[in-house]
Design a protein around this motif. Sequence first.
Motif, PDB file in Angstrom:
ATOM      1  N   ASP A 159      49.979  33.482  41.444  1.00  0.00           N
ATOM      2  CA  ASP A 159      48.801  33.636  42.302  1.00  0.00           C
ATOM      3  C   ASP A 159      48.929  34.767  43.322  1.00  0.00           C
ATOM      4  OD1 ASP A 159      47.213  31.729  41.164  1.00  0.00           O
ATOM      5  OD2 ASP A 159      48.011  30.103  42.404  1.00  0.00           O
ATOM      6  N   VAL A 160      49.354  35.916  42.869  1.00  0.00           N
ATOM      7  CA  VAL A 160      49.531  37.050  43.782  1.00  0.00           C
ATOM      8  C   VAL A 160      48.196  37.789  43.954  1.00  0.00           C
ATOM      9  CG1 VAL A 160      50.580  39.354  43.926  1.00  0.00           C
ATOM     10  CG2 VAL A 160      51.973  37.370  43.303  1.00  0.00           C
ATOM     11  N   SER A 161      47.825  38.021  45.213  1.00  0.00           N
ATOM     12  CA  SER A 161      46.585  38.755  45.495  1.00  0.00           C
ATOM     13  C   SER A 161      46.829  39.842  46.528  1.00  0.00           C
ATOM     14  CB  SER A 161      45.503  37.820  46.059  1.00  0.00           C
ATOM     15  OG  SER A 161      45.188  36.809  45.137  1.00  0.00           O
ATOM     16  N   PHE A 162      46.322  41.016  46.291  1.00  0.00           N
ATOM     17  CA  PHE A 162      46.334  42.104  47.273  1.00  0.00           C
ATOM     18  C   PHE A 162      45.393  43.188  46.777  1.00  0.00           C
ATOM     19  CE2 PHE A 162      48.817  45.269  44.894  1.00  0.00           C
ATOM     20  CZ  PHE A 162      49.459  44.470  43.966  1.00  0.00           C
ATOM     21  N   SER A 163      45.035  44.094  47.687  1.00  0.00           N
ATOM     22  CA  SER A 163      44.231  45.219  47.217  1.00  0.00           C
ATOM     23  C   SER A 163      44.777  46.509  47.805  1.00  0.00           C
ATOM     24  CB  SER A 163      42.760  45.020  47.570  1.00  0.00           C
ATOM     25  OG  SER A 163      42.616  44.979  48.958  1.00  0.00           O
ATOM     26  N   VAL A 164      44.432  47.602  47.159  1.00  0.00           N
ATOM     27  CA  VAL A 164      44.912  48.917  47.603  1.00  0.00           C
ATOM     28  C   VAL A 164      43.694  49.817  47.749  1.00  0.00           C
ATOM     29  CG1 VAL A 164      46.525  50.797  47.128  1.00  0.00           C
ATOM     30  CG2 VAL A 164      46.935  48.548  46.109  1.00  0.00           C
ATOM     31  N   LYS A 165      43.558  50.421  48.941  1.00  0.00           N
ATOM     32  CA  LYS A 165      42.409  51.306  49.155  1.00  0.00           C
ATOM     33  C   LYS A 165      42.634  52.634  48.463  1.00  0.00           C
ATOM     34  CE  LYS A 165      41.740  49.783  53.815  1.00  0.00           C
ATOM     35  NZ  LYS A 165      42.401  50.195  55.004  1.00  0.00           N
ATOM     36  N   GLU A 166      41.516  53.316  48.223  1.00  0.00           N
ATOM     37  CA  GLU A 166      41.624  54.642  47.650  1.00  0.00           C
ATOM     38  C   GLU A 166      42.434  55.530  48.588  1.00  0.00           C
ATOM     39  OE1 GLU A 166      38.478  57.663  45.782  1.00  0.00           O
ATOM     40  OE2 GLU A 166      37.732  55.675  46.276  1.00  0.00           O
ATOM     41  N   ARG A 167      43.293  56.352  48.069  1.00  0.00           N
ATOM     42  CA  ARG A 167      44.149  57.290  48.814  1.00  0.00           C
ATOM     43  C   ARG A 167      45.262  56.608  49.600  1.00  0.00           C
ATOM     44  NH1 ARG A 167      40.959  62.367  49.759  1.00  0.00           N
ATOM     45  NH2 ARG A 167      39.234  62.088  48.349  1.00  0.00           N
ATOM     46  N   GLU A 168      45.368  55.288  49.477  1.00  0.00           N
ATOM     47  CA  GLU A 168      46.408  54.584  50.215  1.00  0.00           C
ATOM     48  C   GLU A 168      47.748  54.706  49.484  1.00  0.00           C
ATOM     49  OE1 GLU A 168      46.220  50.574  52.823  1.00  0.00           O
ATOM     50  OE2 GLU A 168      45.797  50.260  50.715  1.00  0.00           O
ATOM     51  N   ILE A 169      48.842  54.704  50.256  1.00  0.00           N
ATOM     52  CA  ILE A 169      50.177  54.648  49.663  1.00  0.00           C
ATOM     53  C   ILE A 169      50.727  53.257  49.953  1.00  0.00           C
ATOM     54  CG2 ILE A 169      52.499  55.614  49.611  1.00  0.00           C
ATOM     55  CD1 ILE A 169      51.382  58.270  50.557  1.00  0.00           C
ATOM     56  N   LEU A 170      50.831  52.447  48.908  1.00  0.00           N
ATOM     57  CA  LEU A 170      51.313  51.068  49.044  1.00  0.00           C
ATOM     58  C   LEU A 170      52.732  50.964  48.498  1.00  0.00           C
ATOM     59  CD1 LEU A 170      50.441  47.905  49.475  1.00  0.00           C
ATOM     60  CD2 LEU A 170      50.538  47.922  46.981  1.00  0.00           C
ATOM     61  N   PHE A 171      53.630  50.380  49.272  1.00  0.00           N
ATOM     62  CA  PHE A 171      54.980  50.124  48.787  1.00  0.00           C
ATOM     63  C   PHE A 171      55.114  48.660  48.422  1.00  0.00           C
ATOM     64  CE2 PHE A 171      58.262  53.529  49.529  1.00  0.00           C
ATOM     65  CZ  PHE A 171      57.354  54.561  49.686  1.00  0.00           C
ATOM     66  N   ILE A 172      55.759  48.396  47.277  1.00  0.00           N
ATOM     67  CA  ILE A 172      56.101  47.032  46.888  1.00  0.00           C
ATOM     68  C   ILE A 172      57.599  46.898  47.104  1.00  0.00           C
ATOM     69  CG2 ILE A 172      56.179  45.353  44.996  1.00  0.00           C
ATOM     70  CD1 ILE A 172      53.843  46.892  43.695  1.00  0.00           C
ATOM     71  N   ILE A 173      57.998  45.995  47.994  1.00  0.00           N
ATOM     72  CA  ILE A 173      59.423  45.850  48.285  1.00  0.00           C
ATOM     73  C   ILE A 173      59.858  44.399  48.069  1.00  0.00           C
ATOM     74  CG2 ILE A 173      59.400  47.788  49.909  1.00  0.00           C
ATOM     75  CD1 ILE A 173      59.412  45.833  52.222  1.00  0.00           C
ATOM     76  N   GLY A 174      61.155  44.184  48.076  1.00  0.00           N
ATOM     77  CA  GLY A 174      61.666  42.822  47.866  1.00  0.00           C
ATOM     78  C   GLY A 174      63.019  42.868  47.179  1.00  0.00           C
ATOM     79  N   GLY A 175      63.739  41.754  47.239  1.00  0.00           N
ATOM     80  CA  GLY A 175      65.095  41.683  46.700  1.00  0.00           C
ATOM     81  C   GLY A 175      65.144  41.922  45.199  1.00  0.00           C
ATOM     82  N   SER A 176      66.362  42.207  44.730  1.00  0.00           N
ATOM     83  CA  SER A 176      66.552  42.461  43.312  1.00  0.00           C
ATOM     84  C   SER A 176      66.133  41.231  42.500  1.00  0.00           C
ATOM     85  CB  SER A 176      68.033  42.781  43.073  1.00  0.00           C
ATOM     86  OG  SER A 176      68.141  43.455  41.872  1.00  0.00           O
ATOM     87  N   GLY A 177      65.361  41.447  41.459  1.00  0.00           N
ATOM     88  CA  GLY A 177      64.962  40.350  40.586  1.00  0.00           C
ATOM     89  C   GLY A 177      63.766  39.544  41.068  1.00  0.00           C
ATOM     90  N   CYS A 178      63.114  39.981  42.160  1.00  0.00           N
ATOM     91  CA  CYS A 178      61.996  39.179  42.683  1.00  0.00           C
ATOM     92  C   CYS A 178      60.698  39.432  41.924  1.00  0.00           C
ATOM     93  CB  CYS A 178      61.805  39.418  44.171  1.00  0.00           C
ATOM     94  SG  CYS A 178      61.141  41.042  44.534  1.00  0.00           S
ATOM     95  N   GLY A 179      60.675  40.466  41.089  1.00  0.00           N
ATOM     96  CA  GLY A 179      59.473  40.665  40.263  1.00  0.00           C
ATOM     97  C   GLY A 179      58.679  41.929  40.540  1.00  0.00           C
ATOM     98  N   GLU A 237      61.839  33.357  45.474  1.00  0.00           N
ATOM     99  CA  GLU A 237      61.714  31.891  45.555  1.00  0.00           C
ATOM    100  C   GLU A 237      60.262  31.470  45.695  1.00  0.00           C
ATOM    101  OE1 GLU A 237      64.171  29.623  48.321  1.00  0.00           O
ATOM    102  OE2 GLU A 237      65.836  30.876  47.579  1.00  0.00           O
ATOM    103  N   VAL A 238      59.563  32.189  46.572  1.00  0.00           N
ATOM    104  CA  VAL A 238      58.133  31.906  46.783  1.00  0.00           C
ATOM    105  C   VAL A 238      57.326  32.330  45.550  1.00  0.00           C
ATOM    106  CG1 VAL A 238      56.154  32.569  48.250  1.00  0.00           C
ATOM    107  CG2 VAL A 238      58.375  32.140  49.289  1.00  0.00           C
ATOM    108  N   GLN A 239      57.881  33.238  44.770  1.00  0.00           N
ATOM    109  CA  GLN A 239      57.210  33.834  43.604  1.00  0.00           C
ATOM    110  C   GLN A 239      55.911  34.508  44.013  1.00  0.00           C
ATOM    111  OE1 GLN A 239      57.040  30.484  40.856  1.00  0.00           O
ATOM    112  NE2 GLN A 239      58.909  31.227  39.893  1.00  0.00           N
ATOM    113  N   GLY A 240      55.966  35.162  45.165  1.00  0.00           N
ATOM    114  CA  GLY A 240      54.756  35.842  45.620  1.00  0.00           C
ATOM    115  C   GLY A 240      55.010  36.699  46.842  1.00  0.00           C
ATOM    116  N   ILE A 241      53.915  37.019  47.550  1.00  0.00           N
ATOM    117  CA  ILE A 241      53.966  37.929  48.700  1.00  0.00           C
ATOM    118  C   ILE A 241      54.256  37.139  49.969  1.00  0.00           C
ATOM    119  CG2 ILE A 241      52.557  39.503  50.106  1.00  0.00           C
ATOM    120  CD1 ILE A 241      50.939  40.127  47.552  1.00  0.00           C
ATOM    121  N   ILE A 242      55.283  37.570  50.726  1.00  0.00           N
ATOM    122  CA  ILE A 242      55.536  36.874  51.998  1.00  0.00           C
ATOM    123  C   ILE A 242      55.172  37.738  53.209  1.00  0.00           C
ATOM    124  CG2 ILE A 242      57.260  35.249  51.103  1.00  0.00           C
ATOM    125  CD1 ILE A 242      59.407  37.106  52.370  1.00  0.00           C
ATOM    126  N   ALA A 243      54.849  39.000  52.982  1.00  0.00           N
ATOM    127  CA  ALA A 243      54.354  39.832  54.085  1.00  0.00           C
ATOM    128  C   ALA A 243      53.517  40.960  53.517  1.00  0.00           C
ATOM    129  CB  ALA A 243      55.520  40.405  54.883  1.00  0.00           C
TER     130      ALA A 243
END
Length: 266
Positions: free
Chosen positions: A37-57, A232-238
């Motif tokens: 159940d992961v939800s997020f959006s990215v605006k046009e021209r935005e630079i989005l980073f996806i971060i998180g521990g190794s193996g988190c997905g 562990e959460v299998q999703g976005i925590i921040a």
Amino acid sequence: MKLSDNSKLQSDSATQGPAIEVENLTCAYGDKTILKDVSFSVKEREILFIIGGSGCGKSTLLRCMIGLLAPKSGEIRYFGKSFLKASQEEQRDILKSFGVLYQSNALWSSMTIAENIALPLEQYTTHSKEEIAEIVALKLEQVGLPGVQELYPRELSGGMKKRAALARALALDPKIVFFDEPTSGLDPVTARGMDDLILEVSKIFGTTMVIVSHELSSIFSLAHRVILLDGEVQGIIADGEPKKLAAESHNEQIRNFLLPGQLRSL
Ligand SMILES: Nc1ncnc2c1ncn2[C@@H]1O[C@H](COP(=O)(O)OP(=O)(O)OP(=O)(O)O)[C@@H](O)[C@H]1O
Ligand SMILES: [Mg+2]
């Protein structure tokens, strides 16, 4: 042919609103759920980073977003259009508007740099051989690698390979570029050069960027926003602006990720 003009036209005519909308996305390998159940959006021209521990997905999420892995459920929209419900032809059109830079560069070792960059142009366009050669030269110039057309990937340094892979990702003037660890394995100076290049491309072409990375310096110099995934959460925590998250968050996991050791205890 002036590619830069072409790209500008493309980005100016793009629709307003989010470039990417991910809604309740669940990704799994067989019975093994990775993200729920992961939800997020990215605006046009935005630079989005996806971060998180190794193996988190992180790579799994990227794979779902570029059509390499079919999600279990949920929705992904690009510029308002459903990606998952699109017909094959529509999906091909959407995929054509993406550039992808894989963690391993994924340059074909048996092909020259020119042949590597020409691949998407041969696959998706009807340009003549001469036009393709012109575009390849232009793309190599844009990434600061003029004249390396006839070299093989093994003849380039790590940093040059990343730039060549970026040139290939930019070949079709993408609206969105996805990167998996664009600076991993590079020395700090070369990594900074790559960051500068990503920022330049984003500014000149108005490209939306989705970047998986662990590099704090890249996050703080490039990211408009970060999402932090947790295994562990299998999703976005921040989800937020990195400086703000680092300064304001009391969550230890978030501070661990965004603050270098010496600042964490402050
Ligand atoms: N093809 C696959 N089949 C089954 N499980 C997989 C597959 N690919 C990845 N996984 C598992 O899915 C989980 C998430 O992997 P993923 O590669 O997305 O993590 P990541 O956040 O990108 O990690 P890293 O920072 O190490 O690159 C891991 O537990 C991994 O073992
Ligand atoms: Mg990964």
